[in-house]
Design a protein around this motif. Structure first.
Motif, mmCIF file in Angstrom:
data_model
loop_
_atom_site.group_PDB
_atom_site.id
_atom_site.type_symbol
_atom_site.label_atom_id
_atom_site.label_comp_id
_atom_site.label_asym_id
_atom_site.label_seq_id
_atom_site.Cartn_x
_atom_site.Cartn_y
_atom_site.Cartn_z
ATOM 1 N N GLU A 145 0.825 -1.208 0.000
ATOM 2 C CA GLU A 145 0.000 0.000 0.000
ATOM 3 C C GLU A 145 0.859 1.258 0.000
ATOM 4 O O GLU A 145 0.620 2.188 -0.785
ATOM 5 C CB GLU A 145 -0.929 0.005 1.213
ATOM 6 N N LYS A 146 1.861 1.296 0.846
ATOM 7 C CA LYS A 146 2.736 2.470 0.913
ATOM 8 C C LYS A 146 3.465 2.671 -0.412
ATOM 9 O O LYS A 146 3.571 3.798 -0.913
ATOM 10 C CB LYS A 146 3.759 2.311 2.045
ATOM 11 N N GLY A 147 3.948 1.585 -1.001
ATOM 12 C CA GLY A 147 4.674 1.699 -2.260
ATOM 13 C C GLY A 147 3.802 2.194 -3.396
ATOM 14 O O GLY A 147 4.214 3.056 -4.185
ATOM 15 N N ALA A 148 2.594 1.660 -3.490
ATOM 16 C CA ALA A 148 1.682 2.082 -4.558
ATOM 17 C C ALA A 148 1.323 3.558 -4.412
ATOM 18 O O ALA A 148 1.294 4.306 -5.398
ATOM 19 C CB ALA A 148 0.427 1.220 -4.539
ATOM 20 N N LEU A 149 1.056 3.982 -3.182
ATOM 21 C CA LEU A 149 0.717 5.388 -2.952
ATOM 22 C C LEU A 149 1.916 6.294 -3.232
ATOM 23 O O LEU A 149 1.764 7.395 -3.775
ATOM 24 C CB LEU A 149 0.224 5.581 -1.520
ATOM 25 N N SER A 150 3.103 5.830 -2.884
ATOM 26 C CA SER A 150 4.306 6.618 -3.170
ATOM 27 C C SER A 150 4.503 6.781 -4.671
ATOM 28 O O SER A 150 4.883 7.854 -5.148
ATOM 29 C CB SER A 150 5.538 5.947 -2.555
ATOM 30 N N ALA A 151 4.239 5.711 -5.419
ATOM 31 C CA ALA A 151 4.364 5.776 -6.875
ATOM 32 C C ALA A 151 3.382 6.790 -7.455
ATOM 33 O O ALA A 151 3.739 7.618 -8.304
ATOM 34 C CB ALA A 151 4.127 4.396 -7.482
ATOM 35 N N VAL A 152 2.148 6.743 -6.983
ATOM 36 C CA VAL A 152 1.127 7.674 -7.469
ATOM 37 C C VAL A 152 1.481 9.114 -7.100
ATOM 38 O O VAL A 152 1.330 10.040 -7.911
ATOM 39 C CB VAL A 152 -0.256 7.293 -6.892
ATOM 40 N N ASN A 153 1.965 9.305 -5.894
ATOM 41 C CA ASN A 153 2.227 10.660 -5.407
ATOM 42 C C ASN A 153 3.453 11.315 -6.030
ATOM 43 O O ASN A 153 3.727 12.492 -5.756
ATOM 44 C CB ASN A 153 2.351 10.645 -3.880
ATOM 45 N N LEU A 154 4.165 10.584 -6.882
ATOM 46 C CA LEU A 154 5.231 11.223 -7.655
ATOM 47 C C LEU A 154 4.656 12.179 -8.698
ATOM 48 O O LEU A 154 5.356 13.053 -9.205
ATOM 49 C CB LEU A 154 6.087 10.166 -8.363
ATOM 50 N N GLY A 155 3.372 11.978 -9.031
ATOM 51 C CA GLY A 155 2.758 12.818 -10.049
ATOM 52 C C GLY A 155 3.086 12.345 -11.449
ATOM 53 O O GLY A 155 3.510 11.213 -11.664
ATOM 54 N N ASP A 156 2.875 13.203 -12.428
ATOM 55 C CA ASP A 156 3.074 12.884 -13.848
ATOM 56 C C ASP A 156 2.170 11.719 -14.261
ATOM 57 O O ASP A 156 0.978 11.764 -14.036
ATOM 58 C CB ASP A 156 4.551 12.604 -14.147
ATOM 59 N N ASP A 157 2.745 10.646 -14.795
ATOM 60 C CA ASP A 157 1.948 9.519 -15.299
ATOM 61 C C ASP A 157 1.665 8.552 -14.146
ATOM 62 O O ASP A 157 2.193 7.438 -14.081
ATOM 63 C CB ASP A 157 2.705 8.824 -16.428
ATOM 64 N N THR A 158 0.804 8.978 -13.248
ATOM 65 C CA THR A 158 0.650 8.314 -11.949
ATOM 66 C C THR A 158 0.174 6.870 -12.046
ATOM 67 O O THR A 158 0.720 5.978 -11.385
ATOM 68 C CB THR A 158 -0.335 9.099 -11.071
ATOM 69 N N ASP A 159 -0.866 6.628 -12.864
ATOM 70 C CA ASP A 159 -1.429 5.283 -12.914
ATOM 71 C C ASP A 159 -0.446 4.280 -13.495
ATOM 72 O O ASP A 159 -0.355 3.135 -13.036
ATOM 73 C CB ASP A 159 -2.746 5.268 -13.691
ATOM 74 N N THR A 160 0.327 4.710 -14.491
ATOM 75 C CA THR A 160 1.281 3.792 -15.109
ATOM 76 C C THR A 160 2.435 3.481 -14.165
ATOM 77 O O THR A 160 2.870 2.326 -14.058
ATOM 78 C CB THR A 160 1.814 4.377 -16.429
ATOM 79 N N THR A 161 2.942 4.485 -13.468
ATOM 80 C CA THR A 161 4.019 4.243 -12.505
ATOM 81 C C THR A 161 3.567 3.249 -11.443
ATOM 82 O O THR A 161 4.300 2.314 -11.087
ATOM 83 C CB THR A 161 4.456 5.558 -11.833
ATOM 84 N N ALA A 162 2.346 3.427 -10.944
ATOM 85 C CA ALA A 162 1.819 2.511 -9.931
ATOM 86 C C ALA A 162 1.608 1.112 -10.508
ATOM 87 O O ALA A 162 1.847 0.105 -9.830
ATOM 88 C CB ALA A 162 0.513 3.054 -9.364
ATOM 89 N N ALA A 163 1.166 1.039 -11.760
ATOM 90 C CA ALA A 163 0.966 -0.270 -12.396
ATOM 91 C C ALA A 163 2.293 -1.008 -12.551
ATOM 92 O O ALA A 163 2.363 -2.232 -12.363
ATOM 93 C CB ALA A 163 0.299 -0.091 -13.757
#
Length: 295
Positions: free
Chosen positions: A220-238
């Motif tokens: 959970e923390k990792g996925a949220l951190s990926a999203v919170n980087l901004g830019d292409d959020t969904d792809t980074t989290a995927a």
């Protein structure tokens, strides 16, 4: 697109790039495997490659006298070998190749060399740059290693590529991907230290690995951190989720997220089916090898 890829591996019981492109085309045109029933958020590189694929299909049908309604269902491998499936320009290095990758290493994880090479090829059909190819090879190898039970320390080691170089058929990675494999993502400040989750495959790979490295063993923390980087959020989290999911396993995913997952039962079924067909593919290859050696 990951579901399209998974369905192709299962339906064809192996790695058929032409069929993968067909299913991506179905998604693009008809919403195949889409949670909304429509294609949405397609990248320009993927769109261009699928349009080129359709153009090549028409030329192929004319050349080999194939009825158009049969084009998407070709099964003659000798015929398919004549079709050039690499539909991207050579300089295309978007993150779309990486975000759909997971079904390939999941299917072939017992055959690491095949898994790594197929991972690269799966991205190259729509993203033709060497960096995209090698990003997929490297990330595919990480997922295979996670599935085989390697520690997080080993996965994130600066020596991972060297200690698994046989999986890469002793072929070098592009220097930008090699730099990431040697730990460029290990930056405490994350966004402040230059980590960016952009649409460029090099940045996206680095961002996903940063999220995995810094997630304190929490999906959970990792996925949220990926999203919170901004830019292409969904792809980074995927991209993060593919490796993190393989490492943490299904039982450690947040239940509150799983409860809202669209088509959860279907995805679970696909996952089991990938394992079944992947194991069968492995056994078939072993059988063929034994027969050749004993002749």
């Amino acid at each position: 697109m990951a579901l399209c890829l998974a369905c192709s591996l299962i339906a064809r019981r192996g790695f058929v790039l032409y069929d993968q492109l067909v299913r991506y085309k179905w998604w693009y045109k008809n919403g195949y495997m889409s949670s909304t029933g429509k294609c949405f958020d397609i990248g320009m590189a993927t769109c261009d490659s699928l349009l080129e694929f359709q153009r090549r299909q028409k030329d192929f049908a004319e050349k080999y006298k194939i009825p158009l309604e049969q084009l998407d269902f070709l099964s003659d491998f000798d015929l398919l070998k004549k079709f050039n499936v690499y539909c991207s320009d050579s300089g295309v290095a978007g993150n779309g190749a990486l975000m759909r990758l997971a079904p390939v290493p999941l299917f072939f994880y017992q055959q690491p060399t095949a898994a790594v090479e197929f991972s690269g090829c799966s991205g190259q059909i729509t993203h033709g740059d060497q960096k995209a190819y090698d990003a997929c090879r490297y990330y595919g190898a990480l997922i295979v290693a996670a599935l085989q039970g390697e520690s997080k320390e080993n996965l994130l080691s600066e020596k991972f590529y060297q200690t698994h170089i046989s999986w890469f058929a002793n072929r070098q990675l592009h220097e930008d991907i090699r730099t990431i494999s040697e730990g460029s993502f290990k930056r405490r400040g994350g966004l402040r230290d230059g980590i960016r989750g952009t649409g460029y495959v090099v940045n996206a790979l680095e961002a996903a690995l940063w999220a995995f490295w810094s997630d304190e063993n929490s999906f959970e923390k990792g996925a949220l951190s990926a999203v919170n980087l901004g830019d292409d959020t969904d792809t980074t989290a995927a991209i993060y989720g593919q490796l993190a999911g393989a490492y943490y396993t299904y039982t450690n995913l947040p239940p509150k997220w799983l409860n809202h997952l669209y088509a959860k039962n279907f995805i679970q079924c696909l996952s089991k089916w990938i394992t079944y067909e992947g194991n069968k593919w492995n056994l078939e290859q072993v059988s063929i090898t034994i027969k050749k050696e004993t002749k």
